[in-house]
Motif scaffolding. Structure first.
Motif, short mmCIF file in Angstrom:
data_model
loop_
_atom_site.label_atom_id
_atom_site.label_comp_id
_atom_site.label_asym_id
_atom_site.label_seq_id
_atom_site.Cartn_x
_atom_site.Cartn_y
_atom_site.Cartn_z
N GLN A 81 3.82 0.92 -8.91
CA GLN A 81 4.40 2.14 -8.36
C GLN A 81 3.46 2.78 -7.34
OE1 GLN A 81 5.15 3.76 -12.30
NE2 GLN A 81 7.32 4.06 -11.74
N LEU A 93 2.07 6.56 -13.75
CA LEU A 93 2.54 5.55 -12.81
C LEU A 93 1.78 4.24 -13.00
CD1 LEU A 93 2.92 7.57 -9.48
CD2 LEU A 93 4.61 7.19 -11.30
N THR A 106 9.58 8.32 -14.12
CA THR A 106 8.46 7.85 -14.93
C THR A 106 7.71 9.04 -15.51
OG1 THR A 106 8.25 5.79 -13.69
CG2 THR A 106 6.29 6.54 -14.87
N ARG A 117 9.33 7.11 -9.50
CA ARG A 117 8.10 7.82 -9.89
C ARG A 117 8.42 9.10 -10.67
NH1 ARG A 117 6.84 5.88 -4.70
NH2 ARG A 117 7.23 7.89 -3.69
#
Length: 171
Positions: A86, A82, A75, A72
């Motif tokens: 996720q 997300l 990302t 996360r």
């Protein structure tokens, strides 16, 4: 109990090719956590994975959470929101799952390795670029998210050290 037998990663002087020098300390912390997790959990019984002594988080949770938050945070560092998957992973981290220690540890180690690989996609020029985190769009930077990923990994590694010691002492 796990005992350190070699020099800490950051003192070995090894550099990861293709990594911005500013991210080397974060990568070193992740590599240190990986080594400590592997040593610490060697021989840890699956039967204790989801035990919560004194109500603290279980070993299974910590391993699932490490793998999840690394993905996360990177990302966000990459400038993306997300995915649905996720978000589902985040919701499921607290749940007891029929996974073995071997599976959970492999997932956490793979996430650490993937994080370091993803760090290589951040040249020095983008490290101070602003990034938004979460639905609230909290302010951060690429380098801030990379360092938080490493710091948070070490935090959970430390918590695992204590939790495993308590659980091993009770069994």
């Amino acid at each position: 109990m796990f005992m350190k037998t070699q020099t800490e990663v950051w003192l070995r002087g090894e550099k990861i090719p293709g990594l911005a020098l500013q991210l080397q300390p974060a990568a070193d912390a992740l590599l240190q956590a990986k080594e400590e997790l592997q040593g610490l959990l060697n021989g840890f019984p699956d039967a204790l994975l989801w035990e919560r002594p004194a109500g603290v988080a279980s070993v299974g949770f910590h391993l699932k959470h490490i793998a999840g938050f690394l993905d996360r945070l990177l990302t966000y560092a990459e400038g993306n929101a997300l995915t649905k998957q996720q978000l589902e992973t985040l919701k499921s981290e607290i749940a007891v799952q029929p996974l073995s220690l071997k599976q959970l540890l492999e997932n956490a180690v793979a996430a650490i390795d993937q994080t370091i690989s993803r760090y290589k996609n951040f040249p020095e020029a983008v490290l101070t670029e602003a990034r938004k985190v979460g639905r609230a769009g909290l302010p951060s930077t690429v380098i801030g998210l990379c360092f938080h990923a490493a710091e948070h990994t070490m935090r959970h590694t430390g918590q695992l050290l204590v939790t495993t010691a308590v659980l091993k002492g009770r069994s």
